[in-house]
Each structure stands twice: as C-alpha cells, then as structure tokens.
Write an enzyme that holds these catalytic residues in place. Sequence first.
Site, mmCIF file in Angstrom:
data_model
loop_
_atom_site.group_PDB
_atom_site.id
_atom_site.type_symbol
_atom_site.label_atom_id
_atom_site.label_comp_id
_atom_site.label_asym_id
_atom_site.label_seq_id
_atom_site.Cartn_x
_atom_site.Cartn_y
_atom_site.Cartn_z
ATOM 1 N N CYS A 160 0.893 -1.175 0.000
ATOM 2 C CA CYS A 160 0.000 0.000 0.000
ATOM 3 C C CYS A 160 0.926 1.219 0.000
ATOM 4 C CB CYS A 160 -0.892 -0.007 1.227
ATOM 5 S SG CYS A 160 -1.819 -1.541 1.425
ATOM 6 N N ALA A 161 1.412 1.587 -1.163
ATOM 7 C CA ALA A 161 2.620 2.423 -1.223
ATOM 8 C C ALA A 161 2.377 3.916 -1.401
ATOM 9 C CB ALA A 161 3.504 1.937 -2.358
ATOM 10 N N LYS A 215 7.201 5.765 2.234
ATOM 11 C CA LYS A 215 8.024 4.649 2.730
ATOM 12 C C LYS A 215 8.732 3.933 1.584
ATOM 13 C CE LYS A 215 5.138 4.525 6.720
ATOM 14 N NZ LYS A 215 4.010 5.308 6.102
ATOM 15 N N CYS A 224 -1.017 3.895 11.009
ATOM 16 C CA CYS A 224 -0.878 5.122 11.802
ATOM 17 C C CYS A 224 -2.144 5.312 12.645
ATOM 18 C CB CYS A 224 -0.600 6.332 10.922
ATOM 19 S SG CYS A 224 -1.897 6.699 9.754
HETATM 20 C C1 LIG Z 1 -1.415 4.580 4.841
HETATM 21 S S1 LIG Z 1 -1.587 4.879 3.158
HETATM 22 C C2 LIG Z 1 -0.008 4.401 2.581
HETATM 23 C C3 LIG Z 1 1.069 5.427 2.809
HETATM 24 C C4 LIG Z 1 2.361 5.051 2.108
HETATM 25 N N1 LIG Z 1 2.840 3.761 2.499
HETATM 26 C C5 LIG Z 1 3.441 6.091 2.379
HETATM 27 O O1 LIG Z 1 4.279 5.882 3.240
HETATM 28 O O2 LIG Z 1 3.435 7.114 1.696
HETATM 29 C C6 LIG Z 1 -2.583 3.563 2.661
HETATM 30 C C7 LIG Z 1 -2.679 3.348 1.160
HETATM 31 O O3 LIG Z 1 -3.442 2.184 0.949
HETATM 32 C C8 LIG Z 1 -4.101 2.322 -0.278
HETATM 33 N N2 LIG Z 1 -5.175 1.312 -0.303
HETATM 34 C C9 LIG Z 1 -6.445 1.381 0.166
HETATM 35 N N3 LIG Z 1 -7.087 0.228 -0.042
HETATM 36 C C10 LIG Z 1 -6.200 -0.598 -0.647
HETATM 37 C C11 LIG Z 1 -6.255 -1.928 -1.136
HETATM 38 N N4 LIG Z 1 -7.373 -2.655 -1.030
HETATM 39 N N5 LIG Z 1 -5.167 -2.433 -1.729
HETATM 40 C C12 LIG Z 1 -4.037 -1.710 -1.851
HETATM 41 N N6 LIG Z 1 -3.924 -0.446 -1.421
HETATM 42 C C13 LIG Z 1 -4.988 0.091 -0.824
HETATM 43 C C14 LIG Z 1 -4.559 3.756 -0.310
HETATM 44 O O4 LIG Z 1 -4.741 4.182 -1.653
HETATM 45 C C15 LIG Z 1 -3.373 4.446 0.370
HETATM 46 O O5 LIG Z 1 -2.502 4.968 -0.588
#
Ligand SMILES: C[S@@+](CC[C@H](N)C(=O)[O-])C[C@H]1O[C@@H](n2cnc3c(N)ncnc32)[C@H](O)[C@@H]1O
Length: 451
Positions: A266-267, A272, A385
């Site tokens: 989930c990037a 990160k 978070c």
């Molecule tokens: C906490 S954020 C990630 C922050 C990122 N890791 C960073 O450090 O910049 C969670 C991410 O999960 C993604 N997300 C939501 N549902 C998801 C899914 N079913 N599969 C993959 N990604 C998903 C969202 O689009 C979002 O970008």
Amino acid sequence: MPRPSRGNARWVAFQTLTTIREGAFADLALDRHLQRSGLVGADRRLVTELVYGCVRRQRTLDALIDLLAQRPAAQQPPVLRTVLQLGLYQLRYLEQIPTAAAVAETVQLAKQLGLGGLSGAVNAILRQYLRQSEERDPLPLPSDPIAALAIHQSFPDWLVQLWSDRLGLDEAEFLCHWFNQPPSIDLRINPLRTERSQVQAALEAVGIRSTPDPQLPQALRLIDPPGPIRQLPGFDEGWWMVQDSSAQLIAHLVDPQPGETVLDVCAAPGGKSTHLAELMGDRGQVIACDSSAKRLRKVQENAQRLQLSSITTRAIDGRQIKGIQADRILVDAPCSGLGTLHRHADGRWRQSPDSVAELAQLQSEILDAAAACLKPAGTLVYATCTLHPAENEAVIEQFLQRHPDWQMAPLAADSPFQAWAEANGTLRIWPHRHDRDGFFGARLQRSPARD
Ligand SMILES: C[S@@+](CC[C@H](N)C(=O)[O-])C[C@H]1O[C@@H](n2cnc3c(N)ncnc32)[C@H](O)[C@@H]1O
C-alpha cells in the site's frame, strides 16, 4: 475598524467551513479556498487556524452554542451555527485577537452573509460568553467523566472511552490535548543526495530553524513555519521529503538490504517506498503497489524528484496481489488514522466503531494476500498510523492464529532501532509520550521448519 471584504480571512474561513460541512475533506477544502483567495502571510495563517480550530473544537463550540443561544446548535440554521462557531473559537482559543475585534468582525461577517437581524443575536451571544467567562469557564460539563472529557477536548465519546480504557482518564486527556495542537513538520533527508547538516544550514539561511532528531539519522524537525514547502531550499534537488519521524521508523523496521526485492503493498504516495530505496542505496528493487493508480503517480513523482531509480509501480488491490516473491514486504495498511488526528482536523468526526471494524477486515485480507508473496526466509512488516487495537494487535493476533507457521520477528540485536521496538518485534508510538505521530508496526516471519 476595517470592514471584512470577500477576500478577508474570516470570509474565506467561513466559505471553507461550509465546504467541509458539505462533506469535503478539511485539508483539501482549505487548500482550494486558500489558493482561490490570494491571501498571503498572516492572513493565510489566520484562515488555517480558524478552519482547523473550528473543525477540531466543533463539539466544544456546539456545547457553548447549546448553552448560550435560544436554540441548540443542531437546530440552528447552518450559516448561523458556523458564524457562531467562528466567533466563539476566536474568543475562547485565540488570545492574540482582541475580544472587541473578534466580536465586531464576527457580527460584520453575519451581516455580510445576509443574516440581517440575526447579527444582533450573534453580538448578544458572543458578549454573553465574554461576560460569563469573567468568573469561570461557562462550558457546561456532564458528571460522567468520559462525556465531560469528550466535550472539553472536543472528541467523540467512543474515542475517549477507548483511550481511557487503555491509558486511564488522565493520560487520555493528555493525548486529546496533544491532538488539539497544530502538527509539527519533519523532513526526511535523502542521504544519497546530501547530508542533514547541509539541509539544516540551507534552511537556516532562509530564516527557518530546525532540529535534528537524535534517534533518527535522517529526521529534521522544522521549528519555524516553513511557508510553501516546494519553495524551501533543496526541494527541486531531491534533498528531502516531508515525512513524520514516526513514519521514518517503519522502513527501519523493514530493514531492507541493498540488492533485495522489497514489496510495498500500500505504497502511495511513496513516503516509505522512497525511504526503503534510500536505505538500500537505490540498489535492488522496490515494487510499489497501491489500489489507486492516481495516487501511484505521486510515488513516481516523489521517486523522480528524489532521483531514485529502483522503484517500479503497479496498480493492484492488495487483496489480489500474487506472482511476486519478495525478500521483504511492507503492508502499510489503509487505516482509520487515529494516530494522526492533529494532522487531519476532521478525522475524529469521520471515523466510528463501524468504520474501524470494516478497516480491520480489509487489513486482514491484505495481510493474508501479501504474506503469500514472501520468500521463505523473508521479513514482513505490518504498519498503521492508528491507535486502535482492533486495527493493530488484533489484526496480528488473528493473522498468527490463521497462520500457525508464522511468528513475530524481533529486530536484530545490534539494530540502532532496538530501543523503539518491544522484545517481540512490535512498535507502538503514543504521540503524547514521544511527541510524534501515533504509529504501530509488527515484524513477522515464517517459523523455521522443524526436522
Ligand atoms: C497509509 S496509506 C499508505 C502510505 C504510504 N505507504 C506512504 O508511506 O506514503 C494507505 C494506502 O493504501 C491504499 N489502499 C487502500 N485500499 C487498498 C487496497 N485494497 N489495496 C491496496 N492499497 C490500498 C490507499 O490508496 C493508500 O494509498
């Protein structure tokens, strides 16, 4: 006294609050209205303070309206309720604004908004608040301690109950108080392009003081308000990216090595992923996945600006991920964000026990699919978070129950980040104790095969 004009800070704050009331996210609405307004400097800062302050303190302000107005807040016409919130917020929380100016500007705003005769009621309510506050705080608080704290600090009861069960009432109040302060800004310095001391000197040269985090080698906390981030020295050169120091801990939990294949499930927007690539010296492969193709473009932009070439992106739902075998995996799961409520003024009103339960289900499904992509001797880090145990400890406990061949993975004994993690490889940051965003992390690995 100057008359408010349509480009006036309070007018812009009112318009922004109206957009938020109609459902927009607070940060996006504020950005949009500020951009349109053309306001700069102190006016811009005042709009930000008023908008985020009124959103955060909504419950306290409404309790005052319930006390002082003829009709309770929930039954007020929305325009009048927002004007009263703006006026009461200035009187209660903004010491730098003289009370006479706060009252006069709010009454003027009411007239400008066509409230006509009701501007007299606005004047009376604000003056009544001032009179009553001369002797003691007029905020009416119930005898139930959870509800009293929730109204005083402006949080929903369920959150105060949750934290009070975990921390006790006094510490829960510290936490709520911490979340009501404006957030600090941390940079993560890109060690492949520069050094922290160089960035610190460049910021100092433009009048922005900063302080290095003694426990995190790349973190620099800004002391002075930075203004537009993109205009800071080193932005275009890729010397740094904005990332809270708690979030910086997560890539150290993953502990990627040069040459490895690292899957970030989930990037987006890439905070990160880019950190992982930096720690690997940009050697190896970071596969940055996310369900949102639009948000993945941010990963590409960030990687490009930081001049990192080891990151590739892939739009895929984490629950469907397969066909990759990675040495390390990060699942930085979508979560309720209850550890970053100071950054997301409206976050406390958007989440609920039901939304948390839905997220916990999604997190478990993503974690199960990701785990199948780990090489036998690899390490997987699950991070959020949020401060909700249903999205943290419970997700991990249930994962270990479903996968008895997995176990927690402690950090290497000589890791400089040992102090942050618990003996079993879990990391838990409480904002009010550590003065940074709330975070949770857990390291997992397959159990060694038995003979
Ligand atoms: C906490 S954020 C990630 C922050 C990122 N890791 C960073 O450090 O910049 C969670 C991410 O999960 C993604 N997300 C939501 N549902 C998801 C899914 N079913 N599969 C993959 N990604 C998903 C969202 O689009 C979002 O970008």
